[in-house]
Design a protein around this motif. Structure first.
Motif, PDB file in Angstrom:
ATOM      1  N   LEU A 106       0.822  -1.209   0.000  1.00 60.64           N
ATOM      2  CA  LEU A 106       0.000   0.000   0.000  1.00 60.64           C
ATOM      3  C   LEU A 106       0.857   1.261   0.000  1.00 60.64           C
ATOM      4  CD1 LEU A 106      -3.030  -0.625   2.375  1.00 60.64           C
ATOM      5  CD2 LEU A 106      -3.091   0.047  -0.013  1.00 60.64           C
ATOM      6  N   SER A 107       1.934   1.253   0.765  1.00 63.55           N
ATOM      7  CA  SER A 107       2.797   2.444   0.792  1.00 63.55           C
ATOM      8  C   SER A 107       3.444   2.678  -0.571  1.00 63.55           C
ATOM      9  CB  SER A 107       3.846   2.341   1.894  1.00 63.55           C
ATOM     10  OG  SER A 107       4.734   1.296   1.641  1.00 63.55           O
ATOM     11  N   GLU A 108       3.755   1.606  -1.291  1.00 63.19           N
ATOM     12  CA  GLU A 108       4.273   1.758  -2.652  1.00 63.19           C
ATOM     13  C   GLU A 108       3.180   2.272  -3.580  1.00 63.19           C
ATOM     14  OE1 GLU A 108       5.864  -2.000  -3.872  1.00 63.19           O
ATOM     15  OE2 GLU A 108       7.464  -1.951  -2.376  1.00 63.19           O
ATOM     16  N   ALA A 109       1.958   1.780  -3.397  1.00 62.45           N
ATOM     17  CA  ALA A 109       0.844   2.191  -4.253  1.00 62.45           C
ATOM     18  C   ALA A 109       0.453   3.641  -4.019  1.00 62.45           C
ATOM     19  CB  ALA A 109      -0.348   1.283  -4.025  1.00 62.45           C
ATOM     20  N   VAL A 110       0.674   4.154  -2.816  1.00 61.56           N
ATOM     21  CA  VAL A 110       0.383   5.558  -2.541  1.00 61.56           C
ATOM     22  C   VAL A 110       1.263   6.444  -3.413  1.00 61.56           C
ATOM     23  CG1 VAL A 110       0.646   7.362  -0.787  1.00 61.56           C
ATOM     24  CG2 VAL A 110      -0.544   5.251  -0.223  1.00 61.56           C
ATOM     25  N   ASP A 131       0.440   2.278 -10.138  1.00 61.64           N
ATOM     26  CA  ASP A 131       0.692   1.221 -11.117  1.00 61.64           C
ATOM     27  C   ASP A 131       1.434   0.028 -10.525  1.00 61.64           C
ATOM     28  OD1 ASP A 131      -0.652   2.193 -13.323  1.00 61.64           O
ATOM     29  OD2 ASP A 131       1.061   3.368 -14.029  1.00 61.64           O
ATOM     30  N   THR A 132       2.006   0.169  -9.332  1.00 63.03           N
ATOM     31  CA  THR A 132       2.651  -0.989  -8.704  1.00 63.03           C
ATOM     32  C   THR A 132       1.632  -2.064  -8.371  1.00 63.03           C
ATOM     33  OG1 THR A 132       2.484  -0.019  -6.498  1.00 63.03           O
ATOM     34  CG2 THR A 132       4.523   0.386  -7.719  1.00 63.03           C
ATOM     35  N   GLY A 184      -1.998   6.637 -12.393  1.00 62.22           N
ATOM     36  CA  GLY A 184      -1.001   5.883 -13.124  1.00 62.22           C
ATOM     37  C   GLY A 184      -1.505   5.563 -14.517  1.00 62.22           C
ATOM     38  N   LYS A 185      -0.721   4.813 -15.255  1.00 60.88           N
ATOM     39  CA  LYS A 185      -1.116   4.432 -16.612  1.00 60.88           C
ATOM     40  C   LYS A 185      -2.262   3.422 -16.592  1.00 60.88           C
ATOM     41  CE  LYS A 185       0.747   2.784 -20.960  1.00 60.88           C
ATOM     42  NZ  LYS A 185       1.921   2.383 -21.692  1.00 60.88           N
ATOM     43  N   HIS A 186      -2.266   2.510 -15.612  1.00 68.11           N
ATOM     44  CA  HIS A 186      -3.264   1.435 -15.563  1.00 68.11           C
ATOM     45  C   HIS A 186      -4.180   1.504 -14.342  1.00 68.11           C
ATOM     46  CE1 HIS A 186      -1.189  -0.515 -18.844  1.00 68.11           C
ATOM     47  NE2 HIS A 186      -0.063  -0.369 -18.179  1.00 68.11           N
TER      48      HIS A 186
END
Length: 84
Positions: free
Chosen positions: A7-11, A15-16, A62-64
């Protein structure tokens, strides 16, 4: 991998979540209406004015995958900070 770390990466970069390993977390977030994973194409032919940028990290797009709103992203960020 720990969901908090994901979640911290997704914040920072939504796109992760768009990888095979993170699909279960992505499905949870989509189910809770926190993110969308069905972003319409940004083809210049489909827009009257200039199409939106492919990515906008400041807004959480993000892109996706994109956060529903910047407020949703900030709420998750605050919840992660409070849980540490």
């Amino acid at each position: 991998m720990d969901e908090k770390k994901l979640l911290s990466e997704a914040v920072e970069n939504p796109d992760t979540l768009y990888t095979r390993d993170q699909i279960p977390l992505l499905d949870k977030l989509v189910g809770k209406n926190l993110v969308v994973d069905d972003i319409p194409p940004r083809s210049p032919d489909l827009w009257i004015d200039a199409p939106p940028p492919e990515k906008d990290t400041e807004l959480g797009i993000g892109k996706h995958v994109a956060w529903q709103t910047p407020l949703h992203r900030e709420a998750v960020k605050l919840a992660l900070k409070a849980s540490t």
